[in-house]
Structure formats: C-alpha cells, structure tokens
Design a protein around this motif. Structure first.
Motif, mmCIF file in Angstrom:
data_model
loop_
_atom_site.group_PDB
_atom_site.id
_atom_site.type_symbol
_atom_site.label_atom_id
_atom_site.label_comp_id
_atom_site.label_asym_id
_atom_site.label_seq_id
_atom_site.Cartn_x
_atom_site.Cartn_y
_atom_site.Cartn_z
ATOM 1 N N ASP A 1 -29.764 10.051 -37.766
ATOM 2 C CA ASP A 1 -30.293 11.415 -37.829
ATOM 3 C C ASP A 1 -31.815 11.413 -37.866
ATOM 4 O O ASP A 1 -32.466 12.169 -37.147
ATOM 5 N N GLU A 2 -32.371 10.536 -38.694
ATOM 6 C CA GLU A 2 -33.825 10.477 -38.827
ATOM 7 C C GLU A 2 -34.487 9.953 -37.560
ATOM 8 O O GLU A 2 -35.502 10.480 -37.101
ATOM 9 N N ALA A 3 -33.906 8.899 -36.988
ATOM 10 C CA ALA A 3 -34.533 8.251 -35.834
ATOM 11 C C ALA A 3 -34.135 8.878 -34.504
ATOM 12 O O ALA A 3 -34.873 8.767 -33.532
ATOM 13 N N GLY A 4 -32.948 9.523 -34.469
ATOM 14 C CA GLY A 4 -32.461 10.034 -33.199
ATOM 15 C C GLY A 4 -32.506 11.539 -33.065
ATOM 16 O O GLY A 4 -33.180 12.079 -32.184
ATOM 17 N N SER A 5 -31.795 12.238 -33.944
ATOM 18 C CA SER A 5 -31.680 13.693 -33.817
ATOM 19 C C SER A 5 -33.037 14.377 -33.844
ATOM 20 O O SER A 5 -33.282 15.320 -33.082
ATOM 21 N N ARG A 6 -33.914 13.911 -34.692
ATOM 22 C CA ARG A 6 -35.220 14.559 -34.834
ATOM 23 C C ARG A 6 -36.217 14.127 -33.758
ATOM 24 O O ARG A 6 -37.350 14.605 -33.735
ATOM 25 N N ALA A 7 -35.786 13.205 -32.892
ATOM 26 C CA ALA A 7 -36.675 12.756 -31.814
ATOM 27 C C ALA A 7 -36.280 13.339 -30.459
ATOM 28 O O ALA A 7 -36.946 13.074 -29.461
ATOM 29 N N VAL A 8 -35.217 14.142 -30.435
ATOM 30 C CA VAL A 8 -34.724 14.677 -29.157
ATOM 31 C C VAL A 8 -35.787 15.527 -28.469
ATOM 32 O O VAL A 8 -35.979 15.444 -27.249
ATOM 33 N N GLY A 9 -36.478 16.354 -29.238
ATOM 34 C CA GLY A 9 -37.472 17.258 -28.651
ATOM 35 C C GLY A 9 -38.569 16.532 -27.894
ATOM 36 O O GLY A 9 -38.833 16.824 -26.716
ATOM 37 N N ILE A 10 -39.200 15.568 -28.539
ATOM 38 C CA ILE A 10 -40.308 14.852 -27.906
ATOM 39 C C ILE A 10 -39.810 13.984 -26.751
ATOM 40 O O ILE A 10 -40.472 13.854 -25.726
ATOM 41 N N ILE A 11 -38.613 13.423 -26.894
ATOM 42 C CA ILE A 11 -38.034 12.614 -25.816
ATOM 43 C C ILE A 11 -37.778 13.469 -24.579
ATOM 44 O O ILE A 11 -38.099 13.080 -23.445
ATOM 45 N N CYS A 12 -37.196 14.653 -24.779
ATOM 46 C CA CYS A 12 -36.908 15.549 -23.652
ATOM 47 C C CYS A 12 -38.199 16.016 -22.988
ATOM 48 O O CYS A 12 -38.272 16.107 -21.753
ATOM 49 N N LEU A 13 -39.209 16.315 -23.788
ATOM 50 C CA LEU A 13 -40.486 16.764 -23.235
ATOM 51 C C LEU A 13 -41.116 15.682 -22.358
ATOM 52 O O LEU A 13 -41.534 15.946 -21.219
ATOM 53 N N ILE A 14 -41.180 14.455 -22.881
ATOM 54 C CA ILE A 14 -41.782 13.357 -22.115
ATOM 55 C C ILE A 14 -40.955 13.061 -20.864
ATOM 56 O O ILE A 14 -41.501 12.819 -19.781
ATOM 57 N N GLY A 15 -39.622 13.061 -20.985
ATOM 58 C CA GLY A 15 -38.776 12.825 -19.823
ATOM 59 C C GLY A 15 -38.991 13.868 -18.743
ATOM 60 O O GLY A 15 -39.104 13.541 -17.555
#
Length: 268
Positions: free
Chosen positions: A57-71
């Motif tokens: 949850d800490e490493a994955g769920s909360r990183a979805v936003g920045i990952i999607c933006l960069i992708g």
C-alpha cells in the motif's frame, strides 16, 4: 612527480578495497535474502501477509498517480518526437509500432523502476537505517526474531509484486498518450488500435513484466541492504538512502542493457 604518482596509487587502492568490500557484503546479503525468501515460500504459513499488504500500500497504491503521469508524458513525448521524423517519409502510422513496443518492452518497466527506486527504495533504506541506528534490529535479534525474515522478506515480496502492476499502469497510460498525439496526425483511434495489435505481441508484454519483477526485487534488495548496513548517526541514514537510490538506478540500467543485448542475440 613521485608524490602525484603515489597519490593516484593510493586512490586506486582505496577504490579497489571499497569496491571489493561492498561486493562481498552485497553477495553475502543476496545469499541470505534468497535463502530466507526460499524458506518462507516453501512454508507459506511463515509469510507475514499483513506486513506485505502494508508495504504494498505504501510503496504501490500511493505511487499510482505519479507513475501514471510519467507514463502518459513518456508516451506523448515518444509520439511527438518520432512522428516529426516519420511524417517526412509519410510513415506516421508506423509510429504506433514504436509507441507500443517501446512502452511495453522498455520505457514502461524502466521508468516505473527508476521512480520506484527514488520513492520506495530510498524509503526502505531510511526505515531500516533508522531502526539500525535506534538499535531496533538488535532488539529483534535479542527476542529471537530474524530481521531478514521479519523486515526484508516482506519488502522483497511486496516490491516484486507491486512494480509489475505499476508498470502495467505506466504502459497503458503511455499508449493512451501516444494515441492522443496520433489523432493530431489524422490517425484515428480505430487505426491506432488495429496497428497496435499488429505490432505488440505477447512476448513483448511478458518480457516487460519479467523485467519489472526483477527490477522490483533488486530495488528492494539494495534498499534493505543499504539500510541494514547503516552506520551510527543521522548522517549515516542519509548516506544509506543516497547509496540505495544511486545503486538501484545503476543496476536497473545495467540489467535493462543486458536484457536488451540478450534478447537481440536470441532474436526475441
């Protein structure tokens, strides 16, 4: 001249000794981590699912936003840059091939891994480093709990599961970004979809996911190793965090380059 020569000799000796010591520690830690992970996987009752979910949850769920933006931005950039050249030769439709293959095989997993190393790998190093400085790791050992089983293995499992999922998000958003750009060059969404299906194969998708799993494992391994080898003091925690990010990015690029060379040789 002699003094300058001795100076460089001493630097070389120091670098070799530091490299050899670091390599020895890394190999020892890798062996211990693999043994602990194998033991846990052979006895699923020992898996700490609560800790794995918490780390995920800490490493994955909360990183979805920045990952999607960069992708998304990577897909847009690739589409714009390649379309400018392809337009000269009247081959804009083949830009879709480049977007699909680049995002699934390379940029999706690679950008996800680099962001994960900076965001979560450093957090692993800081957390374990702080626990090392506060002697919490020694306390675990005193109570008969192995820090390797208790702290490292859950992070290895969580990272190996989370990074491929984040990579899927980055890849999908990158392809969508490329599709929006292609619409500006009179490539309809139907044409984009059909050409994408022709160019991207199951092998490309599996190859990208396998690399993402390896990246996640390596990032967690390096972060935990740097954290557990932290020295005394707050400055040592900062140093360990920096080392984890630098080492992770270097190994990500090395593994990605080796995988590209290997697949080129094998014709995959």
């Amino acid at each position: 001249m002699r003094v300058l020569f001795d100076f460089f000799i001493n630097i070389a000796r120091w670098a070799c000794h530091d490299t050899a010591s670091s390599t020895k520690q890394s190999i020892t830690f890798l062996g211990s981590a693999c043994c602990a992970l194998t033991e846990v996987l052979l006895h699923p009752s020992q898996i700490r699912f609560g800790e794995i979910l918490s780390v995920s949850d800490e490493a994955g769920s909360r990183a979805v936003g920045i990952i999607c933006l960069i992708g998304f931005l990577m897909g847009v950039i690739i589409a714009f840059e390649t379309a400018l050249v392809a337009q000269i030769f009247g081959a804009v439709i083949f830009v879709v091939n480049g977007i699909g293959i680049a995002m699934t095989r390379e940029l999706g997993p690679l950008m996800t891994a680099i962001l994960f190393a900076g965001r979560s790998g450093s957090a692993f190093a800081a957390q374990l480093g702080t626990q090392k400085v506060n002697e919490e790791l020694n306390a675990l050992t005193t109570f008969g709990l192995s820090p390797m089983y208790f702290l490292v293995v859950p992070r290895l499992i969580a990272s190996s599961l989370v990074v491929p999922l984040l990579s899927v998000f980055a890849t999908i958003l990158g392809i969508l970004g490329g599709g929006l750009v292609m619409a500006m060059y009179d490539i309809t969404y139907t044409q984009f979809y059909v050409q994408l299906l022709k160019s991207v194969t199951v092998t490309d998708i599996v190859f990208g996911l396998v690399k993402a799993v390896i990246f996640g494992f390596v990032i967690a391994l390096i972060g935990c190793q740097c954290g557990m080898n932290t020295g005394a003091g707050a400055a040592a925690v900062g140093s360990s965090t920096t080392k984890s990010v630098v080492k992770s990015i270097i190994w990500i690029v090395v593994i990605d380059g080796a995988a590209a060379l290997l697949t080129n040789r094998l014709g995959i």
